[in-house]
Enzyme design. Structure first.
Site, PDB file in Angstrom:
ATOM      1  N   HIS A   1      -5.490  39.953 -25.623  1.00 58.68           N
ATOM      2  CA  HIS A   1      -5.660  38.500 -25.591  1.00 58.68           C
ATOM      3  C   HIS A   1      -5.737  37.896 -26.991  1.00 58.68           C
ATOM      4  CE1 HIS A   1      -7.150  38.277 -21.130  1.00 58.68           C
ATOM      5  NE2 HIS A   1      -5.969  38.864 -21.282  1.00 58.68           N
TER       6      HIS A   1
ATOM      7  N   CYS B   1      -2.507  44.984 -19.734  1.00 56.67           N
ATOM      8  CA  CYS B   1      -2.544  43.524 -19.602  1.00 56.67           C
ATOM      9  C   CYS B   1      -1.145  43.056 -19.238  1.00 56.67           C
ATOM     10  CB  CYS B   1      -3.001  42.898 -20.924  1.00 56.67           C
ATOM     11  SG  CYS B   1      -3.091  41.093 -20.913  1.00 56.67           S
TER      12      CYS B   1
ATOM     13  N   TYR C   1      -3.383  32.796 -25.216  1.00 60.48           N
ATOM     14  CA  TYR C   1      -4.810  32.843 -25.535  1.00 60.48           C
ATOM     15  C   TYR C   1      -5.089  32.389 -26.968  1.00 60.48           C
ATOM     16  CZ  TYR C   1      -5.691  35.345 -21.195  1.00 60.48           C
ATOM     17  OH  TYR C   1      -5.794  35.679 -19.866  1.00 60.48           O
TER      18      TYR C   1
ATOM     19  N   ARG D   1     -17.789  33.931 -13.098  1.00 58.23           N
ATOM     20  CA  ARG D   1     -16.722  33.365 -13.927  1.00 58.23           C
ATOM     21  C   ARG D   1     -16.937  31.871 -14.128  1.00 58.23           C
ATOM     22  NH1 ARG D   1     -10.114  33.586 -12.952  1.00 58.23           N
ATOM     23  NH2 ARG D   1      -9.611  32.192 -14.679  1.00 58.23           N
TER      24      ARG D   1
ATOM     25  N   ASN E   1     -10.950  42.863 -17.304  1.00 60.55           N
ATOM     26  CA  ASN E   1     -11.225  42.159 -18.551  1.00 60.55           C
ATOM     27  C   ASN E   1     -12.700  42.232 -18.922  1.00 60.55           C
ATOM     28  OD1 ASN E   1      -8.682  41.090 -19.401  1.00 60.55           O
ATOM     29  ND2 ASN E   1      -8.748  39.681 -17.667  1.00 60.55           N
TER      30      ASN E   1
END
Length: 422
Positions: free
Chosen positions: A194, A164, A244, A90, A144
């Site tokens: 998102h 989500c 987002y 990440r 995700n």
């Protein structure tokens, strides 16, 4: 009822456990299996999970295992919340895109594509093993990028629904602002995972009064502050975008910010170190307050509601925001696109509710990102540098061939250990 959580060693898991314990009448879990290859983390999380169940008087058993096949055997539902490559991957997803002037984020843009390429093959392998072991089990995907992962599962014929926590977060937020119970709030939630907008906030159900104009008039400043967008942007849109959307509506501003402060991944990694230390305390028997800053708020309540409806108990909410096939719901998108909307959920799966006409302001962006997601899934399934390049070129946060070329090189360089074809 038996549930398995793949990625059960995540620091998210006590949030899930807390929901299972509190909402045991909604979802009467008799056996909960936490599956994770990280044995040391798993034991810390599993120990806290058992103490939470005991403290709240839940009679179900909690089992921990690194053996996936044993963990999913006989499960009625399997929840996926894994992170291939961990926080280290990440961190890379959030940093190397910045070298090209593109936003660094783990679920969208170039970083989101990297995560999809790492994740889809692993999730499909898990799902095939679930199908062999227990073909009747539902798969609930919280991993995700949820839209791409859920589409991969559905295309492969799995019984899957994507989940989500954005919508339930807005539901709770708006309920608090209006002084009503969350169950009284029904969102007109439309878009892709998102990439969503709240186009209506209704009291009592799908046909209830739309109080979104009242919310924006009386609480617009607070809502805008949460989204880190100017108040006048919300007034001009007339809707509430997901947070987002800031990556799209204020891309260059976000890039400047990201270049001057530590990544979110670095913050989360430090939180995880602190949380795991707390989880090892034998006196701790509840989720710590710090977990609220980790992300995933209300995930447990959404997961319980969804699982209860899918497993036929008849006690889940009749309508829930999920990720599932479009099937004509949004006529400007292909039927096999995965959208995130309100749906009627039951033992046969999720059926999207009709969606009123969508403002052209959102149609173009949804269609663009849907095309990217299709290309991203092809790259995840079949590999190849050119497929990666095409997906990046199609993404509205990239969109220039020089950027797409440079980002492709960086993506492959940082992810070779996770890509069998690279």
């Amino acid at each position: 009822m038996k549930l398995a959580v793949v990625g059960g060693g995540s620091t998210y898991t006590p949030e899930l456990i807390d929901g299972f314990a509190r909402l045991r009448d909604t979802l009467p879990v008799e056996e909960l299996v936490l599956v994770d290859p990280a044995a040391e983390r798993l034991e810390l999380v599993g120990g806290l999970a058992r103490r939470i169940f005991a403290r709240q008087g839940h009679g179900g058993s909690i089992v921990t295992t690194s053996d996936l096949d044993a963990g999913i055997d006989g499960a009625d539902a399997v929840l996926l919340q894994l992170r291939v490559g961990g926080q280290a991957a990440r961190e890379q997803d959030e940093t190397w895109p910045l070298e090209c002037g593109c936003v660094g984020q783990e679920t969208t843009g170039a970083g989101g594509l990297a995560k999809a390429l790492r994740t889809v093959p692993v999730v499909l392998d898990i799902a095939e093993r679930v199908r062999r072991t227990n073909p009747g089990a539902w798969i609930i995907d919280f991993t995700n990028p949820v839209g791409i992962v859920t589409r991969a599962l559905l295309e492969a014929g799995h019984k899957a629904v994507g989940l989500c926590n954005v919508a339930i977060g807005f539901q709770r937020k708006f309920a608090g602002l209006l002084g009503v119970a969350p169950v009284d709030i029904h969102l007109d939630h439309v878009g892709l995972n998102h990439l969503t907008w709240e186009t209506g906030v209704r009291l009592g159900g799908p046909e209830g009064e739309n109080v979104l104009p009242k919310l924006l008039a009386e609480h617009g400043e607070a809502i805008a502050a949460d989204l880190r967008l100017p108040r006048d942007v919300l007034d001009r849109l007339g809707v509430v975008p997901s947070y987002y959307l800031r990556y799209f509506y204020a891309h260059d501003e976000v890039v400047r910010e990201q270049r001057t402060k530590p990544s979110r991944a670095a913050e989360v990694a430090e939180m995880e170190r602190q949380l795991l230390k707390m989880y090892g305390d034998p006196e701790l028997a509840e989720k710590p307050a710090l977990l609220g800053k980790r992300g995933g708020a209300y995930y447990s309540e959404a997961a319980v509601d969804l699982a209860a409806s899918l497993l036929g108990g008849g006690v889940g909410s009749p309508y829930q925001v999920v990720n599932t096939y479009n099937k004509g719901t949004l006529p400007f998108l292909p039927d096999d696109a995965v959208i995130e909307v309100q749906a009627a959920v039951g033992s046969s799966g999720a059926t999207p509710l009709p969606v009123p006409s969508v403002d052209p302001l959102y149609v173009g962006l949804m269609a663009n990102v849907t095309a990217y997601e299709d290309l991203a899934l092809r790259a995840a399934l079949h590999g190849g540098r050119e497929r990666v390049f095409r997906a990046l070129l199609a993404h509205p946060l990239v969109g220039q061939y020089a950027y797409a070329d440079a980002l492709t090189d960086r993506l492959l360089a940082h992810n070779r250990e996770h890509l069998a074809w690279a």
